[in-house]
Design an enzyme around this catalytic site. Structure first.
Site, short mmCIF file in Angstrom:
data_model
loop_
_atom_site.label_atom_id
_atom_site.label_comp_id
_atom_site.label_asym_id
_atom_site.label_seq_id
_atom_site.Cartn_x
_atom_site.Cartn_y
_atom_site.Cartn_z
N SER A 132 0.85 -1.20 0.00
CA SER A 132 0.00 0.00 0.00
C SER A 132 0.88 1.24 0.00
CB SER A 132 -0.89 -0.01 1.25
OG SER A 132 -1.48 1.25 1.47
N TYR A 156 -1.59 0.42 10.97
CA TYR A 156 -1.77 -0.08 9.60
C TYR A 156 -0.56 0.26 8.73
CZ TYR A 156 -3.48 -0.83 4.91
OH TYR A 156 -3.60 -1.26 3.61
#
Length: 203
Positions: A132, A156
């Site tokens: 990501s 995250y």
């Protein structure tokens, strides 16, 4: 596109995280290209595109968790997997903040378990790890470049920074054929750029 179809036809492909948004559409596309697809599913998610478009009926479905290395090794060997797409992850930032340990387990441990299983396989030829842009963390100079430091700070982001670095470690140390993609937010359907996923572009 013809070259893509020839490449994927009858190719034995393993997809983790097949009930996720990316994994669902990826599985459908691979089937349409003629691949022999095996998917790993932890939870049965009826609203997932995998079930909505009936892709699961065309794939070999295995229930399990991406942190179960023995399961991963069995899949890679018994199904003679050639290409792996690792899309399994806990992808919700809010959930990661509320539950960092389960996020680290899924995103970090899940990645090293898969890559270690691949390292022990003599058949896998390509691994694509879905990372990501959050792996970059916060930077003053935008846009990001591929050589920008991976400096996640929140759960995250950190999980993606770690998974990305672990993937690079396996690629450089063990010469594993790993490609990392750092995607932004995904939306819409399954119109993936398959021109990037043909011989000579996956290492």
């Amino acid at each position: 596109m013809e070259q893509n179809q020839n490449f994927w036809r009858d190719r034995r492909v393993f997809v983790t995280g097949a009930t996720g948004h990316l994994g669902s559409w990826l599985t459908a596309k691979l089937f349409n290209l003629g691949a022999d697809v095996v998917v790993l599913i932890r939870d049965w998610v009826p609203e997932s595109e995998l079930f909505q478009n009936n892709s699961f009926s065309n794939a070999t479905v295995i229930r399990g968790d991406v942190t179960e290395q023995e399961v991963l090794e069995r899949i890679l060997n018994e199904y003679e997997i050639e290409t792996v797409f690792h899309t399994a992850a806990q992808t919700i930032v809010g959930t990661a903040n509320r539950s960092p340990i389960s996020t680290f387990e899924s995103n970090i441990r899940g990645t090293w378990c898969l890559l270690e299983a691949v390292r022990r396989s003599a058949l896998v030829k390509q691994v694509v790890v879905a990372s990501s842009d959050k792996a970059y963390g916060e930077h003053n100079n935008l846009p990001y470049h591929e050589d920008a430091p991976l400096q996640g700070r929140h759960p995250y982001d950190v999980s993606k920074s770690c998974a990305d670095l672990i993937s690079q470690s396996y690629a450089h140390t063990f010469d594993l054929p790993v490609c990392v993609t750092r995607c932004g937010n995904l939306y819409g359907g399954g119109d993936l750029n398959w021109n990037r996923l043909i011989p000579g572009t996956i290492r």
